[in-house]
Each structure stands twice: as C-alpha cells, then as structure tokens.
Design an enzyme around this catalytic site. Structure first.
Site, PDB file in Angstrom:
ATOM      1  N   ASP A 151      61.899  -7.117 -29.871  1.00  0.00           N
ATOM      2  CA  ASP A 151      60.979  -6.854 -28.779  1.00  0.00           C
ATOM      3  C   ASP A 151      61.754  -7.127 -27.482  1.00  0.00           C
ATOM      4  OD1 ASP A 151      58.455  -6.589 -27.331  1.00  0.00           O
ATOM      5  OD2 ASP A 151      58.528  -8.771 -27.160  1.00  0.00           O
ATOM      6  N   ASP A 208      60.142  -7.692 -23.635  1.00  0.00           N
ATOM      7  CA  ASP A 208      59.513  -8.640 -22.716  1.00  0.00           C
ATOM      8  C   ASP A 208      59.016  -9.879 -23.466  1.00  0.00           C
ATOM      9  OD1 ASP A 208      59.450  -6.970 -20.174  1.00  0.00           O
ATOM     10  OD2 ASP A 208      58.424  -5.637 -21.579  1.00  0.00           O
ATOM     11  N   ASP A 211      57.677 -11.936 -30.022  1.00  0.00           N
ATOM     12  CA  ASP A 211      57.040 -13.123 -29.440  1.00  0.00           C
ATOM     13  C   ASP A 211      55.533 -13.154 -29.620  1.00  0.00           C
ATOM     14  OD1 ASP A 211      56.552 -11.007 -27.589  1.00  0.00           O
ATOM     15  OD2 ASP A 211      56.246 -12.456 -25.984  1.00  0.00           O
TER      16      ASP A 211
END
Length: 241
Positions: free
Chosen positions: A20, A22, A184
C-alpha cells in the site's frame, strides 16, 4: 546498520511483495490534510485537524471528500462531489510532496529486498498518476516498475477487491502463491484475504482500528522489522493452505 540490512538470506523470502502507499510507505497525511481543507474552504467549511484526516484516508479521493463533508454534516449530490474531487486532485497534484515523507526504514528495506531479487509493486487506492508523482518526488519510484504501480483508477475494481492486488502481482509477473501484501488498514487486509495472500500491517498507518485488532498475519512497529517477520508469515501461510 538497520536490522533489514543484517538479516541473512533465507529461502523463505517471498517472490513478490506488494505495498500500500499512504500510511504504509509514505506519511502523506500532512499534504492530504492540506488538500482536503483547501477543498472544504471553497465551501466556507472549517479545516479538519490532521489527526482526524489520518483516519479518513485509504479509500481514494472521493471517499476522503465524502468523509470531510460528513464531518461537517453537509450533504452534497453526486455531481457536486464529482466537482469537489476534481478540484481536490488539481490542488493536491501541485502539493503532493510539500510535507510528505517516506517512513523511516522504507528505502533501506526496499533496497534490501530488491537486491535479493524480490519483485516489488504498489497497490493503492490513490489515483495512479498521483501515486507515481509522489513516488518520484520522494525518490522511491526506482524501486517499482511503472507498470506495477496500480492506483484506484487503474482498473474497474480497487481495494478491498482482491483483483486489484492480483493485477499488481500479474504486472510484476510474480508468483501469487509466494506473494506478501504490506499495508496499514482493513482495506489492505481484506484485499489480501480476498486474493489468498498473507498480509503484514504496519502499526503507524492511518487505520481507525488499531492494526493488531484487525488480525493480520503480523504487525510491525517499524518498517525495518518487515524482513524479520517475512519468513514465518510465509511459512504459516503455506502450512494453512
């Protein structure tokens, strides 16, 4: 010397690792907050604190705008939201790396993996052009083939749909059975589960639910710890499937 630089080579390394963007590779919340608040200001709405915006990130620009409007209890039509998203993207493109930075240990870890032949890709719900722009600005683009940086607008589907992750692996010509996802949030975890891929979550990202509570295969508190957990995560995944 970081832990990722001294770990000896192991045959249990993955063939492919998909990240991922961001909240995982980069801390982009300051610039996303600035762009969101600049967009809301066009409507005369007050700024939203960065700590709150961090929990709004992860589903793409449109969802971020919608959550910003919801925070002010301001309803807008789909057409009005479309216009706000266009304004947001234009503004953000001019400020994509004003204050964004790679998280500590990211460059060293990516370099370690690349040196050992691991294929690296990015699967993000950020628009593809903006994802590539920020990776270039932060000098991380060299770790990823351009074809394997897939954004939320690269396909008809996006995370948490596992096909977004699978397409990233295919772009790398990787082995899905030896792939690891690093993210995240629940969006990343659900995409990995849908694709049948083990997932490691970072504890310092933008999820409103703590990473440990999402039940990933492992949680890391520093990016350099990724190489430590990879072998056991892959071994446990193979044992289950």
């Amino acid at each position: 010397m970081s832990s990722c630089e001294i770990l000896p080579f192991t045959a249990s390394l993955p063939d492919t690792v998909v990240f991922d963007l961001d909240g995982t590779l980069i801390d982009s919340a300051p610039d996303l907050t600035g762009a969101l608040n600049a967009t809301l200001a066009t409507l005369g709405l007050a700024a939203i604190p960065e700590d709150e915006v961090r929990h709004m990130v992860g589903h793409g620009a449109r969802k971020l705008i919608e959550r910003g409007l919801e925070a002010h209890a301001v309803p807008k039509s789909a057409t009005e939201v479309d216009a706000l998203v266009e304004w947001f993207i234009r503004y953000y493109a001019g400020h994509v790396a004003d204050r964004s930075v790679a998280f500590p240990g990211v460059a060293a870890t990516l370099n370690w993996l690349r040196a050992r032949g691991v294929r690296l890709g990015v699967c993000t719900n950020k628009p593809e052009a903006l994802a590539k722009q920020v990776l270039i600005a932060l000098e991380l683009d060299g770790f990823f083939p351009a074809r394997a940086i897939l954004g939320g607008d690269s396909l008809p589907v996006k995370k948490p749909d596992g096909r977004h992750l699978i397409a990233t692996v295919e772009a790398l010509e990787g082995d899905l059975t030896r792939t690891l996802m690093v993210g995240d949030s629940s969006t990343d975890l659900r995409a990995a589960r849908d694709a049948g891929v083990p997932v490691v979550l970072v504890s310092f990202g933008y999820t409103p639910v703590p990473a440990h509570e999402l039940d990933p295969d492992a949680v890391i508190d520093h990016f350099a710890d990724l190489t430590k957990v990879m072998p056991q995560v892959l071994d446990r995944h193979r044992a289950r499937y």
